[in-house]
Design a protein around this motif. Sequence first.
Motif, PDB file in Angstrom:
ATOM      1  N   VAL A  72       2.252   8.503  -6.817  1.00 12.85           N
ATOM      2  CA  VAL A  72       1.760   9.829  -7.191  1.00 12.85           C
ATOM      3  C   VAL A  72       2.941  10.725  -7.532  1.00 12.85           C
ATOM      4  N   CYS A 103       2.477   1.615  -3.529  1.00 13.11           N
ATOM      5  CA  CYS A 103       1.500   2.040  -4.544  1.00 13.11           C
ATOM      6  C   CYS A 103       1.064   3.480  -4.327  1.00 13.11           C
ATOM      7  N   SER A 104       0.943   3.890  -3.076  1.00 10.01           N
ATOM      8  CA  SER A 104       0.574   5.284  -2.829  1.00 10.01           C
ATOM      9  C   SER A 104       1.715   6.227  -3.190  1.00 10.01           C
ATOM     10  N   GLY A 105       2.930   5.723  -3.222  1.00  9.21           N
ATOM     11  CA  GLY A 105       4.065   6.538  -3.627  1.00  9.21           C
ATOM     12  C   GLY A 105       4.112   6.829  -5.106  1.00  9.21           C
ATOM     13  N   ILE A 151       0.835  -1.205   0.000  1.00 10.61           N
ATOM     14  CA  ILE A 151       0.000   0.000   0.000  1.00 10.61           C
ATOM     15  C   ILE A 151       0.867   1.251   0.000  1.00 10.61           C
ATOM     16  N   ALA A 152       1.929   1.243   0.793  1.00 16.85           N
ATOM     17  CA  ALA A 152       2.825   2.409   0.837  1.00 16.85           C
ATOM     18  C   ALA A 152       3.508   2.628  -0.513  1.00 16.85           C
TER      19      ALA A 152
END
Length: 149
Positions: free
Chosen positions: A51, A47-49, A44-45
């Motif tokens: 951006v 994939c959120s990176g 999750i971390a």
Amino acid sequence: MSGELGYSRARAQLTNVVSMLAYSVACVFAAVAGDRFGRRPMLIAACSGFVLPLPAFWLMGSWLGGALVGTSVPAMLVSVIGTSNVPALVEMFPAKVRASGSAIGYTAACGLDRGPGLVLSRSIGVGRGALACSRSAAPSLPCSSPPPS
């Protein structure tokens, strides 16, 4: 990078080497962090990176140091996904159906992502070059660009 951003071949290769070294070193730390904090939070971390590509592309075009950072940060995010994804798949499926279980999800995701991509890009007029006109990628689509001379 040498064609689009005007870097020399040596500088473009330097950014590739540095980003692959960053990837390799980050794999070790990402694997340890995945064991400590769990696979799901790491995925999750990472994939959120993602951006960060727009600032990364901006950095790549600014100067050599920016290009090094702009290629290394996404490489390190990919290392987190690479070191967490395979163990997560092993943990999700029992050994008897592990290959089939992971292959079905992967193939479905690739089909949904890449299947309509060529059709959509051709419908909006993007990619009239050789890549979008590849007969191996979509043999049933007509090639509208002129053949190479």
